[in-house]
Design a protein around this motif. Structure first.
Motif, PDB file in Angstrom:
ATOM      1  N   MET A   1      25.375  -8.667  -0.856  1.00  0.00           N
ATOM      2  CA  MET A   1      26.198  -8.737  -1.763  1.00  0.00           C
ATOM      3  C   MET A   1      27.556  -9.266  -1.539  1.00  0.00           C
ATOM      4  O   MET A   1      27.668  -9.251  -0.245  1.00  0.00           O
ATOM      5  CB  MET A   1      26.245  -7.014  -2.132  1.00  0.00           C
ATOM      6  N   SER A   2      28.463  -9.170  -2.351  1.00  0.00           N
ATOM      7  CA  SER A   2      29.787 -10.063  -2.252  1.00  0.00           C
ATOM      8  C   SER A   2      30.890  -9.713  -3.025  1.00  0.00           C
ATOM      9  O   SER A   2      30.677  -8.816  -3.996  1.00  0.00           O
ATOM     10  CB  SER A   2      29.269 -11.481  -2.184  1.00  0.00           C
ATOM     11  N   ALA A   3      31.539 -10.608  -2.986  1.00  0.00           N
ATOM     12  CA  ALA A   3      32.815 -10.806  -3.990  1.00  0.00           C
ATOM     13  C   ALA A   3      32.274 -10.800  -5.688  1.00  0.00           C
ATOM     14  O   ALA A   3      32.831 -10.252  -6.445  1.00  0.00           O
ATOM     15  CB  ALA A   3      33.920 -11.899  -3.646  1.00  0.00           C
ATOM     16  N   ARG A   4      31.139 -11.534  -5.451  1.00  0.00           N
ATOM     17  CA  ARG A   4      30.433 -11.616  -6.781  1.00  0.00           C
ATOM     18  C   ARG A   4      29.959 -10.603  -7.525  1.00  0.00           C
ATOM     19  O   ARG A   4      30.232  -9.973  -8.551  1.00  0.00           O
ATOM     20  CB  ARG A   4      29.516 -12.728  -7.032  1.00  0.00           C
ATOM     21  N   PHE A   5      29.508  -9.566  -6.725  1.00  0.00           N
ATOM     22  CA  PHE A   5      28.958  -8.243  -6.963  1.00  0.00           C
ATOM     23  C   PHE A   5      30.233  -7.318  -7.670  1.00  0.00           C
ATOM     24  O   PHE A   5      30.023  -6.761  -8.584  1.00  0.00           O
ATOM     25  CB  PHE A   5      28.308  -7.603  -5.716  1.00  0.00           C
ATOM     26  N   LEU A   6      31.138  -7.578  -6.551  1.00  0.00           N
ATOM     27  CA  LEU A   6      32.431  -6.773  -7.067  1.00  0.00           C
ATOM     28  C   LEU A   6      32.963  -7.053  -8.274  1.00  0.00           C
ATOM     29  O   LEU A   6      33.235  -6.103  -9.164  1.00  0.00           O
ATOM     30  CB  LEU A   6      33.481  -6.805  -5.734  1.00  0.00           C
ATOM     31  N   SER A   7      33.031  -8.368  -8.647  1.00  0.00           N
ATOM     32  CA  SER A   7      33.362  -8.989  -9.723  1.00  0.00           C
ATOM     33  C   SER A   7      32.622  -8.534 -10.757  1.00  0.00           C
ATOM     34  O   SER A   7      33.151  -7.932 -12.004  1.00  0.00           O
ATOM     35  CB  SER A   7      33.612 -10.317  -9.792  1.00  0.00           C
ATOM     36  N   GLU A   8      31.425  -8.560 -10.794  1.00  0.00           N
ATOM     37  CA  GLU A   8      30.472  -8.036 -12.002  1.00  0.00           C
ATOM     38  C   GLU A   8      30.351  -6.652 -12.147  1.00  0.00           C
ATOM     39  O   GLU A   8      30.587  -6.338 -13.348  1.00  0.00           O
ATOM     40  CB  GLU A   8      29.090  -8.439 -11.591  1.00  0.00           C
ATOM     41  N   PHE A   9      30.587  -5.957 -11.212  1.00  0.00           N
ATOM     42  CA  PHE A   9      30.618  -4.307 -11.506  1.00  0.00           C
ATOM     43  C   PHE A   9      32.026  -3.884 -12.087  1.00  0.00           C
ATOM     44  O   PHE A   9      32.117  -3.243 -12.990  1.00  0.00           O
ATOM     45  CB  PHE A   9      30.394  -3.547 -10.057  1.00  0.00           C
ATOM     46  N   MET A  10      33.083  -4.695 -11.650  1.00  0.00           N
ATOM     47  CA  MET A  10      34.387  -4.472 -12.299  1.00  0.00           C
ATOM     48  C   MET A  10      34.256  -4.687 -13.814  1.00  0.00           C
ATOM     49  O   MET A  10      34.718  -3.916 -14.529  1.00  0.00           O
ATOM     50  CB  MET A  10      35.458  -5.478 -11.355  1.00  0.00           C
ATOM     51  N   GLN A  11      33.895  -5.698 -14.098  1.00  0.00           N
ATOM     52  CA  GLN A  11      33.607  -6.308 -15.720  1.00  0.00           C
ATOM     53  C   GLN A  11      32.719  -5.176 -16.172  1.00  0.00           C
ATOM     54  O   GLN A  11      32.927  -4.525 -17.510  1.00  0.00           O
ATOM     55  CB  GLN A  11      33.030  -7.526 -15.677  1.00  0.00           C
ATOM     56  N   PHE A  12      31.787  -4.692 -15.826  1.00  0.00           N
ATOM     57  CA  PHE A  12      30.736  -3.736 -16.054  1.00  0.00           C
ATOM     58  C   PHE A  12      31.440  -2.268 -16.506  1.00  0.00           C
ATOM     59  O   PHE A  12      31.424  -1.495 -17.324  1.00  0.00           O
ATOM     60  CB  PHE A  12      29.433  -3.404 -15.422  1.00  0.00           C
TER      61      PHE A  12
END
Length: 141
Positions: A1-12
């Protein structure tokens, strides 16, 4: 998991809480994504987001607070303008970073149940190496 996961969770998390603004921080306290923040907002002396994120990462616990001055020695010499008071929520993501959320207190608080479910959701998703936030969130009572 990565910055993409952080970004997606932030949006969620932004969508689930109705927060006004959001930041995704990695473990090095670098902003990897932002929503409704100007770069100048992040460097203002009165912005305490990084301090809150550090505290949540150190404790590993969700943090709910506000953006009022917490240290009396740093209080302004004039009256504080409470029209700018904001609810602040920090959700740490074990081994990854943290999500910062805030919105004006005059719009109400983010319900504790929503915050707790978001924390449980991200922990479950990290543990299962999944990014199916919606299904996980819906399955938590």
């Amino acid at each position: 998991m990565s910055a993409r996961f952080l970004s997606e969770f932030m949006q969620f998390a932004l969508a689930k809480t109705g927060a006004d603004r959001a930041l995704a921080y990695d473990l090095d306290l670098q902003v990897v994504d932002k929503a409704n923040f100007e770069t100048t907002d992040l460097v203002e002396p009165k912005f305490q987001g990084i301090d809150y994120v550090q505290r949540a990462l150190q404790s590993g616990e969700l943090l709910v607070t506000n953006n009022a001055v917490n240290d009396p020695t740093k209080a302004p010499t004039t009256n504080t303008n409470f029209s700018n008071l904001r609810v602040v929520v920090i959700i740490p993501l074990k081994g990854m970073g943290a999500i910062y959320l805030d919105h004006p207190i005059r719009r109400g608080i983010i319900p504790k149940g929503v915050i707790m479910r978001l924390g449980q959701t991200v922990n479950a998703c990290v543990a299962s190496d999944s990014s199916d936030f919606e299904t996980t969130y819906a399955s938590i009572p």
